[in-house]
Design a protein around this motif. Structure first.
Motif, PDB file in Angstrom:
ATOM      1  N   MET A  39       0.827  -1.210   0.000  1.00 55.07           N
ATOM      2  CA  MET A  39       0.000   0.000   0.000  1.00 55.07           C
ATOM      3  C   MET A  39       0.863   1.264   0.000  1.00 55.07           C
ATOM      4  N   ALA A  40       1.912   1.245   0.809  1.00 56.86           N
ATOM      5  CA  ALA A  40       2.786   2.410   0.900  1.00 56.86           C
ATOM      6  C   ALA A  40       3.437   2.710  -0.447  1.00 56.86           C
ATOM      7  N   TYR A  41       3.852   1.659  -1.158  1.00 57.64           N
ATOM      8  CA  TYR A  41       4.490   1.862  -2.461  1.00 57.64           C
ATOM      9  C   TYR A  41       3.484   2.441  -3.465  1.00 57.64           C
ATOM     10  N   PHE A  42       2.250   1.984  -3.400  1.00 52.52           N
ATOM     11  CA  PHE A  42       1.220   2.504  -4.291  1.00 52.52           C
ATOM     12  C   PHE A  42       0.991   3.996  -4.042  1.00 52.52           C
ATOM     13  N   ILE A  43       0.984   4.386  -2.771  1.00 50.95           N
ATOM     14  CA  ILE A  43       0.788   5.804  -2.419  1.00 50.95           C
ATOM     15  C   ILE A  43       1.951   6.647  -2.938  1.00 50.95           C
ATOM     16  N   VAL A  44       3.174   6.122  -2.827  1.00 53.94           N
ATOM     17  CA  VAL A  44       4.345   6.856  -3.330  1.00 53.94           C
ATOM     18  C   VAL A  44       4.244   7.079  -4.834  1.00 53.94           C
ATOM     19  N   VAL A  45       3.908   6.016  -5.558  1.00 49.66           N
ATOM     20  CA  VAL A  45       3.794   6.108  -7.021  1.00 49.66           C
ATOM     21  C   VAL A  45       2.683   7.083  -7.405  1.00 49.66           C
ATOM     22  N   LEU A  46       1.555   6.997  -6.705  1.00 45.60           N
ATOM     23  CA  LEU A  46       0.442   7.886  -7.000  1.00 45.60           C
ATOM     24  C   LEU A  46       0.830   9.344  -6.741  1.00 45.60           C
ATOM     25  N   GLY A  47       1.521   9.577  -5.635  1.00 41.57           N
ATOM     26  CA  GLY A  47       1.981  10.932  -5.323  1.00 41.57           C
ATOM     27  C   GLY A  47       2.935  11.463  -6.375  1.00 41.57           C
ATOM     28  N   ALA A  48       3.868  10.603  -6.816  1.00 41.58           N
ATOM     29  CA  ALA A  48       4.831  11.020  -7.841  1.00 41.58           C
ATOM     30  C   ALA A  48       4.122  11.362  -9.146  1.00 41.58           C
ATOM     31  N   LEU A  49       3.111  10.549  -9.522  1.00 45.45           N
ATOM     32  CA  LEU A  49       2.360  10.816 -10.747  1.00 45.45           C
ATOM     33  C   LEU A  49       1.617  12.143 -10.656  1.00 45.45           C
ATOM     34  N   LEU A  50       1.040  12.433  -9.493  1.00 44.84           N
ATOM     35  CA  LEU A  50       0.334  13.698  -9.315  1.00 44.84           C
ATOM     36  C   LEU A  50       1.286  14.887  -9.422  1.00 44.84           C
ATOM     37  N   VAL A  51       2.451  14.777  -8.793  1.00 47.86           N
ATOM     38  CA  VAL A  51       3.428  15.878  -8.850  1.00 47.86           C
ATOM     39  C   VAL A  51       3.918  16.081 -10.280  1.00 47.86           C
ATOM     40  N   ILE A  52       4.291  14.993 -10.938  1.00 48.66           N
ATOM     41  CA  ILE A  52       4.787  15.101 -12.321  1.00 48.66           C
ATOM     42  C   ILE A  52       3.698  15.648 -13.235  1.00 48.66           C
ATOM     43  N   GLY A  53       2.479  15.119 -13.091  1.00 44.49           N
ATOM     44  CA  GLY A  53       1.369  15.609 -13.912  1.00 44.49           C
ATOM     45  C   GLY A  53       1.081  17.079 -13.664  1.00 44.49           C
ATOM     46  N   GLY A  54       1.116  17.487 -12.387  1.00 48.81           N
ATOM     47  CA  GLY A  54       0.879  18.888 -12.061  1.00 48.81           C
ATOM     48  C   GLY A  54       1.944  19.810 -12.639  1.00 48.81           C
ATOM     49  N   VAL A  55       3.210  19.389 -12.572  1.00 51.05           N
ATOM     50  CA  VAL A  55       4.296  20.193 -13.126  1.00 51.05           C
ATOM     51  C   VAL A  55       4.159  20.330 -14.639  1.00 51.05           C
ATOM     52  N   VAL A  56       3.878  19.206 -15.320  1.00 50.77           N
ATOM     53  CA  VAL A  56       3.734  19.238 -16.778  1.00 50.77           C
ATOM     54  C   VAL A  56       2.540  20.107 -17.179  1.00 50.77           C
ATOM     55  N   PHE A  57       1.430  19.970 -16.462  1.00 52.85           N
ATOM     56  CA  PHE A  57       0.233  20.747 -16.778  1.00 52.85           C
ATOM     57  C   PHE A  57       0.473  22.240 -16.541  1.00 52.85           C
ATOM     58  N   GLU A  58       1.150  22.572 -15.450  1.00 55.53           N
ATOM     59  CA  GLU A  58       1.471  23.979 -15.168  1.00 55.53           C
ATOM     60  C   GLU A  58       2.352  24.559 -16.267  1.00 55.53           C
ATOM     61  N   ALA A  59       3.378  23.805 -16.671  1.00 57.93           N
ATOM     62  CA  ALA A  59       4.265  24.275 -17.743  1.00 57.93           C
ATOM     63  C   ALA A  59       3.496  24.462 -19.049  1.00 57.93           C
ATOM     64  N   TYR A  60       2.538  23.537 -19.327  1.00 61.42           N
ATOM     65  CA  TYR A  60       1.731  23.623 -20.554  1.00 61.42           C
ATOM     66  C   TYR A  60       0.863  24.888 -20.549  1.00 61.42           C
ATOM     67  N   VAL A  61       0.341  25.238 -19.389  1.00 58.60           N
ATOM     68  CA  VAL A  61      -0.537  26.415 -19.300  1.00 58.60           C
ATOM     69  C   VAL A  61       0.261  27.712 -19.337  1.00 58.60           C
ATOM     70  N   LEU A  62       1.402  27.737 -18.654  1.00 56.37           N
ATOM     71  CA  LEU A  62       2.160  28.985 -18.524  1.00 56.37           C
ATOM     72  C   LEU A  62       3.031  29.282 -19.732  1.00 56.37           C
ATOM     73  N   ARG A  63       3.407  28.255 -20.486  1.00 52.45           N
ATOM     74  CA  ARG A  63       4.336  28.483 -21.600  1.00 52.45           C
ATOM     75  C   ARG A  63       3.824  29.525 -22.607  1.00 52.45           C
ATOM     76  N   PRO A  64       2.548  29.469 -23.037  1.00 56.40           N
ATOM     77  CA  PRO A  64       2.080  30.516 -23.968  1.00 56.40           C
ATOM     78  C   PRO A  64       2.130  31.919 -23.361  1.00 56.40           C
ATOM     79  N   LEU A  65       1.840  32.013 -22.049  1.00 57.13           N
ATOM     80  CA  LEU A  65       1.868  33.324 -21.408  1.00 57.13           C
ATOM     81  C   LEU A  65       3.285  33.901 -21.376  1.00 57.13           C
ATOM     82  N   ILE A  66       4.265  33.009 -21.222  1.00 58.94           N
ATOM     83  CA  ILE A  66       5.648  33.469 -21.131  1.00 58.94           C
ATOM     84  C   ILE A  66       6.212  33.803 -22.511  1.00 58.94           C
TER      85      ILE A  66
END
Length: 622
Positions: A1-28
């Motif tokens: 269970m702990a390993y699943f939570i780690v993987v899920l957390g990593a996916l959320l962080v990576i997805g959030g970073v990629v999505f933020e970069a996708y949204v901000l790139r045109p503005l920059i």
């Protein structure tokens, strides 16, 4: 269970970073987008939420990996908080909520930083205001979140905390300041803290250089030259100051073992600034050197504040032992680390070493904003280029002068800490001399008047004549205990050191020369109208010789027979050292007059600025 939570957390962080970069790139990147739409605001908020949830899950996974923590209900015997209760539910809340808040503030800080510093086109004032609010609010929130989350882990960690990574024949393992040693590669957190401070300093300065010269990366080669020079200077100054205490009776190769510790900021900053300034004058001739000093030098305070955390991991540069009661507002992990001695032993319940590293780091950050904002903006009409650099030396000298007496004696420099205190006073004098020299330089360029240079030198040397009344020499035995101290006048007339007497006489001669220069500047001779100028230069040369002679005087001392011990260590301190520094100030003032009288060459145009202007014009037309 702990390993699943780690993987899920990593996916959320990576997805959030990629999505933020996708949204901000045109503005920059888009030069025409001066603001953001409601849809973009919402998308950015979603990306921040994903990142925050990812960090929250990281905290949950750590708790799942350590189920035994739930059974720990009190601090163990002999620890700092001996017998005090540990409420597991509260610690879980701190870890989870602190992790969520840390992720959200980290995401908002990175996003607002990208818009604030990477967007090269015009931004609507209302949008710019929002970016600034988010940026400056995120910084304190990030700090608070970090403290909350780490306080949740604090009761369950072992102390001293890890201070580095050791790679040797047995593999890769973490080590503390108490058990580091042996062969192999050691990656110290102390070094990582110093390098992080350098990068902070670089990015702040690079932003200001970009705003003025239209190009990032102007400071790249400067960092590669000035930083190693600073490290070398820090080591040299440490070896010189601690030679009798650490190196006199050891192997000569020990002076090169920088990985064993032993750097002093006072020497490192000075060497790095000098080498960096000379390099910039040589390779970046289009850069205004005085403006560059004002931008770069004060940011060293930020680098030093970050570097001081290396002392935290190394369990060093402590203050005096004190009760923990007055420090309970600090996070538990920091206090528990301050309960550990340098050898890994514990002080005992209720006692900590005063965290001087934290105090100095905080004061350095405050000093940075006082210099940049207080002096650089609110006092701008009374300052000249270069004053902020001088303010750095003065501020840091005052900070160290106040804090040195508070140190634990085990971390003193020299036999009686006089080396560090003298260096602190030297920093104050260097800063004041730089500010005074720059103001006199600009005054002469504008008014062509010589007498202020001579008058300031007269005042400096007149004060200097009284300094040898103070303690000027320390004699210590082989274990570092002070056995005798001598004033400057005792050196001249009791210990048979004629070089000190000669230096004092030369100081008097220099004072008389400056007095004559001052009077002749006020009442010039028609037969020789420039004689006051020649006398000014002569006084500066004599002052310089007097200052240099002081640092060779301890080689010709005759100690009293009752001290007859071949293992005695002799260290110059205070009186005559300060006299030499004051004489050096008068030399700096004469050098400022010489530079002011030299013909000025205009700075060559920036190779990047014209391209930037042409680019902006073309975008405006389109």
């Amino acid at each position: 269970m702990a390993y699943f939570i780690v993987v899920l957390g990593a996916l959320l962080v990576i997805g959030g970073v990629v999505f933020e970069a996708y949204v901000l790139r045109p503005l920059i990147k888009d030069p025409l987008s001066g603001s953001a739409s409601e849809k973009q605001y919402l998308a950015v908020g979603v990306s921040w939420l994903l990142i925050a949830c990812g960090f929250c899950l990281f905290g949950v996974s750590i708790l799942l990996f350590n189920p035994a923590w739930s059974s720990i209900s009190a601090y163990p015997q002999g620890s700092l908080f001996e017998g005090e209760a540990i409420i597991y539910g509260l610690q879980v809340f701190l870890i989870v909520f602190g992790g969520f808040l840390f992720g959200a503030s980290l995401a908002s800080l990175s996003g607002s930083w990208a818009l604030k510093f990477l967007k090269v086109r015009k931004i609507d004032p209302s949008f710019k205001k929002i970016i600034n609010i988010v940026f400056y609010v995120s910084i304190p929130v990030l700090i608070v979140a970090f403290l909350l989350a780490t306080s949740g882990y604090g009761p369950y960690l072992s102390y001293p905390l890890w201070s580095g990574i050791q790679i040797d024949g047995s593999g890769i393992h973490m080590v503390t300041a108490a058990d580091r040693g042996g062969d192999g590669l050691h990656i110290a957190f102390y070094a990582i803290c110093i390098l992080t401070g350098v990068f902070i300093c670089y990015f702040v300065c690079d932003h200001y250089f970009y705003k003025r010269y239209g190009k990032h990366g102007i400071l790249d080669t400067l960092v590669l030259v000035a930083f190693p020079a600073g490290v070398i200077g820090a080591r040299i100054w440490y070896v010189v100051g601690n030679f009798e205490r650490e190196f006199a009776s050891g192997d000569w190769t020990d002076v090169f073992k920088i990985w064993d510790g032993g750097l002093t900021i006072l020497g490192g900053a000075a060497f790095g600034i000098i080498v960096g300034y000379l390099f910039m004058r040589w390779r970046k001739k289009y850069v205004d050197p005085r403006w560059a000093l004002d931008i770069i030098v004060p940011t060293i305070l930020l680098a030093q504040a970050m570097g001081r955390w290396g002392n935290f991991f190394n369990c060093e540069v402590y203050g005096q032992v004190t009760s923990v009661d007055g420090w309970r507002f600090l996070p538990n992990w920091l206090l528990l680390q301050m309960n550990v001695n340098n050898d890994g032993s514990l002080l005992g319940p209720g006692l900590i070493n005063t965290p001087l590293f934290l105090i100095e780091g905080f004061v350095n950050v405050v000093g940075f904003f006082l210099i940049y904002v207080g002096i650089g903006r609110f006092l701008k009409r009374w300052t000249v280029p270069g004053d902020l650099a001088g303010a750095y030396f003065t501020w840091y000298g005052l900070v160290r002068l106040i804090m040195e007496p508070l140190r634990n004696a085990n971390f003193n420099m020299g036999m009686d800490n006089s080396w560090s205190i003298s260096n602190s006073i030297a920093y104050i004098l260097i800063g004041l001399a730089l500010i005074l020299a720059l103001h006199l330089h600009d005054y002469y360029v504008k008014n062509k008047k010589n007498y202020p240079f001579a008058l300031c030198s007269v005042i400096c040397l007149f004060i200097g004549l009284f300094l040898p009344f103070a303690q000027s020499l320390t004699v210590a035995d082989g274990v570092g205990d002070v056995v005798a101290t001598y004033s400057g006048f005792a050196l001249m007339f009791e210990l048979g050191a004629p070089i000190f007497l000669a230096s004092y006489i030369l100081t008097i001669i220099a004072l008389l020369i400056f007095i004559c220069s001052f009077l002749l500047a006020l009442f010039p001779l028609k037969q020789c109208p420039r004689i006051h100028e020649y006398l000014l230069y002569a006084g500066g040369i004599v002052s310089l010789v007097a200052a240099i002679m002081v640092f060779f005087g301890d080689k010709a001392l005759n100690l009293p027979p009752e001290l007859g011990n071949n293992d005695l260590a002799i260290t110059l301190s205070y009186g005559f050292v300060l006299l030499a520094l004051v004489a050096g100030v008068s030399t700096v003032l004469t050098l400022a007059r010489f530079i002011a009288g030299c013909p000025k060459k205009p700075l060559p145009p920036s190779p990047f600025l014209k391209n930037k202007i042409d680019e902006n014009i073309s975008h405006e037309k389109s």
